[in-house]
Design a protein around this motif. Structure first.
Motif, PDB file in Angstrom:
ATOM      1  N   SER A  58       0.819  -1.208   0.000  1.00 29.89           N
ATOM      2  CA  SER A  58       0.000   0.000   0.000  1.00 29.89           C
ATOM      3  C   SER A  58       0.852   1.256   0.000  1.00 29.89           C
ATOM      4  O   SER A  58       0.518   2.255  -0.641  1.00 29.89           O
ATOM      5  CB  SER A  58      -0.936  -0.005   1.211  1.00 29.89           C
ATOM      6  N   SER A  59       1.975   1.231   0.707  1.00 28.78           N
ATOM      7  CA  SER A  59       2.872   2.389   0.722  1.00 28.78           C
ATOM      8  C   SER A  59       3.473   2.641  -0.647  1.00 28.78           C
ATOM      9  O   SER A  59       3.567   3.790  -1.090  1.00 28.78           O
ATOM     10  CB  SER A  59       3.979   2.172   1.757  1.00 28.78           C
ATOM     11  N   LYS A  62       0.818   4.111  -2.884  1.00 28.51           N
ATOM     12  CA  LYS A  62       0.578   5.513  -2.526  1.00 28.51           C
ATOM     13  C   LYS A  62       1.667   6.410  -3.109  1.00 28.51           C
ATOM     14  O   LYS A  62       1.366   7.467  -3.690  1.00 28.51           O
ATOM     15  CB  LYS A  62       0.533   5.639  -1.005  1.00 28.51           C
ATOM     16  N   CYS A  63       2.918   5.996  -2.983  1.00 30.08           N
ATOM     17  CA  CYS A  63       4.020   6.805  -3.524  1.00 30.08           C
ATOM     18  C   CYS A  63       3.964   6.872  -5.047  1.00 30.08           C
ATOM     19  O   CYS A  63       4.202   7.941  -5.637  1.00 30.08           O
ATOM     20  CB  CYS A  63       5.363   6.219  -3.076  1.00 30.08           C
ATOM     21  N   THR A  65       1.272   6.597  -6.973  1.00 31.23           N
ATOM     22  CA  THR A  65       0.146   7.456  -7.346  1.00 31.23           C
ATOM     23  C   THR A  65       0.500   8.921  -7.166  1.00 31.23           C
ATOM     24  O   THR A  65       0.190   9.767  -8.015  1.00 31.23           O
ATOM     25  CB  THR A  65      -1.086   7.106  -6.499  1.00 31.23           C
ATOM     26  N   PHE A  66       1.180   9.233  -6.075  1.00 35.28           N
ATOM     27  CA  PHE A  66       1.557  10.628  -5.816  1.00 35.28           C
ATOM     28  C   PHE A  66       2.544  11.137  -6.861  1.00 35.28           C
ATOM     29  O   PHE A  66       2.356  12.225  -7.427  1.00 35.28           O
ATOM     30  CB  PHE A  66       2.156  10.736  -4.417  1.00 35.28           C
ATOM     31  N   ALA A 127      -3.800  11.162  -2.697  1.00 33.42           N
ATOM     32  CA  ALA A 127      -2.876  10.106  -2.271  1.00 33.42           C
ATOM     33  C   ALA A 127      -2.014  10.555  -1.099  1.00 33.42           C
ATOM     34  O   ALA A 127      -1.703   9.776  -0.207  1.00 33.42           O
ATOM     35  CB  ALA A 127      -1.989   9.692  -3.450  1.00 33.42           C
ATOM     36  N   GLU A 130      -4.528  11.053   1.889  1.00 35.08           N
ATOM     37  CA  GLU A 130      -5.446   9.919   2.040  1.00 35.08           C
ATOM     38  C   GLU A 130      -6.885  10.416   2.189  1.00 35.08           C
ATOM     39  O   GLU A 130      -7.636   9.991   3.060  1.00 35.08           O
ATOM     40  CB  GLU A 130      -5.046   9.055   3.231  1.00 35.08           C
ATOM     41  N   LEU A 135      -9.830  11.535  -3.853  1.00 32.02           N
ATOM     42  CA  LEU A 135      -9.610  10.343  -4.666  1.00 32.02           C
ATOM     43  C   LEU A 135     -10.839  10.006  -5.501  1.00 32.02           C
ATOM     44  O   LEU A 135     -10.705   9.507  -6.624  1.00 32.02           O
ATOM     45  CB  LEU A 135      -9.243   9.159  -3.758  1.00 32.02           C
TER      46      LEU A 135
END
Length: 279
Positions: A58-59, A62-63, A65-66, A127, A130, A135
């Motif tokens: 998940s991390s 997230k990175c 997507t960012f 992202a 959160e 989103l």
């Protein structure tokens, strides 16, 4: 008081039981059993409990997507800035203030850059923070882009024959108004430079231009734009605007050594047809 009796004023402490917690005492993992102690670490905000950490996958998501949305937002803002700069330089933005929107290609760049940057910033901030709301906006923007792309592809397939005729007509209109619109001149030059072609059907189409026509009294009579030349730079650092001078007055064999003879309409139709088959 007899032996063995306990005073009711003293706290009862049965054997094998811990005294009850007072209201001022703090709940810690030591007061929980082994099973609950494992769950304690995953409950954030419970009396100073340890916050939950995201899984490794998940991390990374997230990175990713960012970063991807951050890059697309920069590209969108760059396109927006270029479009606004183009409108400001040509005066289209100031002249049409309070009136209808100008029919300018730079306006499409402004609107496209604004849409891309807005959707990308929503995904980037969503992202990072959160935020479920951001989103959802990002997902809705992506869905809208996909729908528009599918709709455009459907229209291309449905009106393929009309688009082919319209493409050649647009090239002839660009040739006729070549000197009238800087944006049109830029687009026509880029097409001829990129495809190494000249005119719509052939290089003779430039006879339709008022300035390049051989009957014109100007200095550009019987000439062609530099974008039609085989070697427009002529081994120099800058483009020689006079490289196509007098090319329309030459016969075909002589003109072949100086300019491209094939029209851009044939190459564009062939490229579109190849892309359609590949799709």
């Amino acid at each position: 008081m007899k032996e063995g009796e306990r005073s009711p004023l003293l706290p009862q402490d049965p054997v094998g039981q811990e005294p009850p917690l007072s209201k001022s005492s703090q709940l810690t993992p030591c007061h929980l059993g082994p099973a609950l102690q494992k769950r304690w670490a995953w409950r954030p905000g419970l009396r100073g409990g340890q916050a939950a950490s995201l899984p490794w996958g998940s991390s990374c998501l997230k990175c990713l997507t960012f970063l991807s949305n951050f890059l697309f937002s920069l590209l969108g803002l760059l396109a927006l800035a270029i479009g606004l700069w183009g409108l400001a330089v040509k005066g289209s933005l100031g002249d049409s203030w309070g009136g209808p929107l100008p029919a300018d290609p730079m306006l499409g760049l402004v609107l496209g850059g604004l849409a891309v940057s807005a959707v990308s910033l929503a995904g980037c901030l969503g992202a990072l923070c959160e935020s479920a709301c951001l989103l959802r906006c990002f997902s809705g923007g992506l869905l809208a882009f996909l729908v528009l792309e599918a709709l455009a592809g459907t229209l291309v397939v449905a009106f393929w024959g009309s688009l082919q005729d319209g493409l050649e007509h647009a090239l002839r209109m660009a040739i006729t108004h070549y000197q009238d619109d800087p944006d049109l001149r830029f687009l026509m030059d880029q097409v001829q430079f990129g495809l190494q072609c000249c005119g719509a059907a052939s290089y003779k189409d430039w006879q339709q231009n008022l300035y390049f026509n051989c009957s014109s009294p100007g200095i550009q009579a019987c000439s062609l734009p530099a974008s039609c030349c085989i070697d427009p730079r002529e081994d120099g650092a800058s483009i020689n605007d006079q490289c196509g001078s007098g090319a329309l007055g030459l016969d075909e064999d002589a003109a072949r050594r100086v300019v491209h003879l094939e029209g851009c309409g044939t190459l564009l139709r062939g490229g579109c047809l190849a892309g359609r088959r590949a799709g």
